[in-house]
Scaffold this motif. Structure first.
Motif, PDB file in Angstrom:
ATOM      1  N   PHE A  99      14.045  40.523 -13.224  1.00 41.07           N
ATOM      2  CA  PHE A  99      12.991  41.201 -13.976  1.00 41.07           C
ATOM      3  C   PHE A  99      11.697  40.420 -13.768  1.00 41.07           C
ATOM      4  CE2 PHE A  99      17.057  41.798 -16.006  1.00 41.07           C
ATOM      5  CZ  PHE A  99      17.094  43.145 -16.365  1.00 41.07           C
ATOM      6  N   ASP A 100      10.566  41.123 -13.546  1.00 49.18           N
ATOM      7  CA  ASP A 100       9.335  40.450 -13.148  1.00 49.18           C
ATOM      8  C   ASP A 100       8.441  40.012 -14.298  1.00 49.18           C
ATOM      9  OD1 ASP A 100       8.169  42.779 -14.041  1.00 49.18           O
ATOM     10  OD2 ASP A 100       7.375  43.396 -12.086  1.00 49.18           O
ATOM     11  N   GLY A 101       8.809  40.305 -15.548  1.00 48.56           N
ATOM     12  CA  GLY A 101       8.005  39.886 -16.683  1.00 48.56           C
ATOM     13  C   GLY A 101       6.815  40.775 -16.972  1.00 48.56           C
ATOM     14  N   ILE A 130      12.404  32.482 -14.988  1.00 44.65           N
ATOM     15  CA  ILE A 130      11.471  32.032 -13.955  1.00 44.65           C
ATOM     16  C   ILE A 130      10.269  31.402 -14.640  1.00 44.65           C
ATOM     17  CG2 ILE A 130       9.950  32.767 -12.083  1.00 44.65           C
ATOM     18  CD1 ILE A 130      11.901  35.126 -11.637  1.00 44.65           C
ATOM     19  N   ASP A 131       9.735  32.122 -15.642  1.00 48.60           N
ATOM     20  CA  ASP A 131       8.611  31.626 -16.431  1.00 48.60           C
ATOM     21  C   ASP A 131       8.752  32.179 -17.843  1.00 48.60           C
ATOM     22  OD1 ASP A 131       6.296  30.802 -17.591  1.00 48.60           O
ATOM     23  OD2 ASP A 131       4.952  31.661 -16.080  1.00 48.60           O
ATOM     24  N   ASN A 236       8.415  41.811 -21.636  1.00 49.68           N
ATOM     25  CA  ASN A 236       9.500  41.926 -20.665  1.00 49.68           C
ATOM     26  C   ASN A 236      10.043  40.570 -20.203  1.00 49.68           C
ATOM     27  OD1 ASN A 236       7.538  44.394 -20.214  1.00 49.68           O
ATOM     28  ND2 ASN A 236       9.594  45.064 -19.658  1.00 49.68           N
ATOM     29  N   MET A 237      11.315  40.565 -19.884  1.00 51.23           N
ATOM     30  CA  MET A 237      11.990  39.383 -19.359  1.00 51.23           C
ATOM     31  C   MET A 237      11.382  38.991 -18.024  1.00 51.23           C
ATOM     32  SD  MET A 237      14.561  37.190 -19.434  1.00 51.23           S
ATOM     33  CE  MET A 237      15.634  36.238 -18.348  1.00 51.23           C
ATOM     34  N   ASN A 238      11.143  37.688 -17.817  1.00 51.86           N
ATOM     35  CA  ASN A 238      10.674  37.185 -16.525  1.00 51.86           C
ATOM     36  C   ASN A 238      11.734  36.221 -16.002  1.00 51.86           C
ATOM     37  OD1 ASN A 238       9.268  36.428 -14.270  1.00 51.86           O
ATOM     38  ND2 ASN A 238       7.642  35.344 -15.349  1.00 51.86           N
TER      39      ASN A 238
END
Length: 290
Positions: A99-101, A130-131, A236-238
């Protein structure tokens, strides 16, 4: 009296039919005893139209981010949410879900199996950030609300940006664990309600416990984003998620060390298998038809 006429003296055709019938009966008996499928004779002559059960039920193929539970929910990926091989827990397979955040999420249908009322439940997954600071408020892993704010019996599972700890938001309350989530690290996370008590676990260690009796009657679900106004394009999830499971039973009631199915460890977990209490199971791995 008058002599009888038209009496058939050649019984060969009848004998042939009787022989064919005997062969048919014998073949059926052999089928039952030895599973000799191709030896059934239809109409005493051939196997046309005969279907025999060989004892195996076909299992359909399941996509990598589809539901592997018996509920069989259809899961839809939005925007760039996708299967990835970049970050994996090796013992759990070769893929996870990224997921890209920004606006990535998975969404399932409105389905009654996701409503647990005031009963027990477990939501768990493997998560890798990731972040963790991409969103200024929080990153949501799982949301069952029908819309934003306090509508309905809201349930959000998240990591807060302010302290980077996992939590659960149920309007107007915000519950938190104690472990600070780090980037580039896999965590097993579990939220469990057992007999009206909510417990949160990080890597098997219980970090929070409090009374929680809200009625979770909502039947919708979104993974990796805030349901918001049915758009899931906020908070959103990152990072990556793997082995996502929702159950209508309390899987863990105290600190545990079995990660997965049958003796998995924190460093070498095993994949879940579906049972009667599994209402959603996403492996991140596809399953071929067998």
């Amino acid at each position: 009296g008058t002599a009888l006429t038209g009496i058939v003296t050649d019984f060969t055709p009848l004998e042939n039919q009787m022989a064919r019938l005997a062969l048919h009966i014998g073949a059926v008996e052999q089928l039952a005893k030895y599973n000799m499928i191709d030896q059934v004779i239809d109409d005493y002559e051939d196997a046309t139209g005969v279907t025999a059960f060989n004892g195996t039920v076909e299992i359909p193929a399941v996509g990598a981010y589809q539901d592997h539970s018996s509920s069989g929910h259809t899961i839809t990926a939005y925007n760039q949410a996708a299967i990835s091989t970049t970050q994996i827990q090796a013992s759990l397979g070769t893929h996870s879900i990224v997921f890209d955040g920004v606006d990535d999420y998975l969404k399932g249908p409105d389905h009654a199996s996701m409503a647990v009322g005031t009963g027990d439940f477990t939501f768990e997954c493997w998560a890798y950030w990731i972040d963790r600071t991409t969103d200024s408020s929080q990153q949501v892993l799982f949301d069952t609300r029908t819309s934003g704010g306090s509508v309905g019996a809201a349930g959000i599972y998240c990591v807060k940006w302010s302290d980077h700890k996992i939590g659960l938001f149920r309007y107007p309350n915000d519950y938190h664990g104690t472990t600070v989530m780090a980037n580039n690290t896999w965590y097993h996370l579990a939220w469990v309600r057992t007999s009206g008590t909510l417990k949160m676990f990080v890597n098997g260690t219980q970090e929070y416990s409090a009374s929680m009796t809200q009625d979770y009657t909502q039947t919708k679900m979104v993974i990796g984003g805030d349901w918001g106004s049915y758009s899931a394009t906020g908070h959103n999830m990152n990072g990556y998620l793997d082995e996502i499971r929702f159950s209508n039973v309390a899987r863990y009631t105290a600190t545990f060390t079995d990660f997965g199915q049958g003796g998995g460890t924190i460093s070498n977990p095993t994949a879940f298998t579906s049972d009667a209490n599994t209402k959603l199971l996403i492996h991140g791995e596809s399953q071929a038809a067998v």
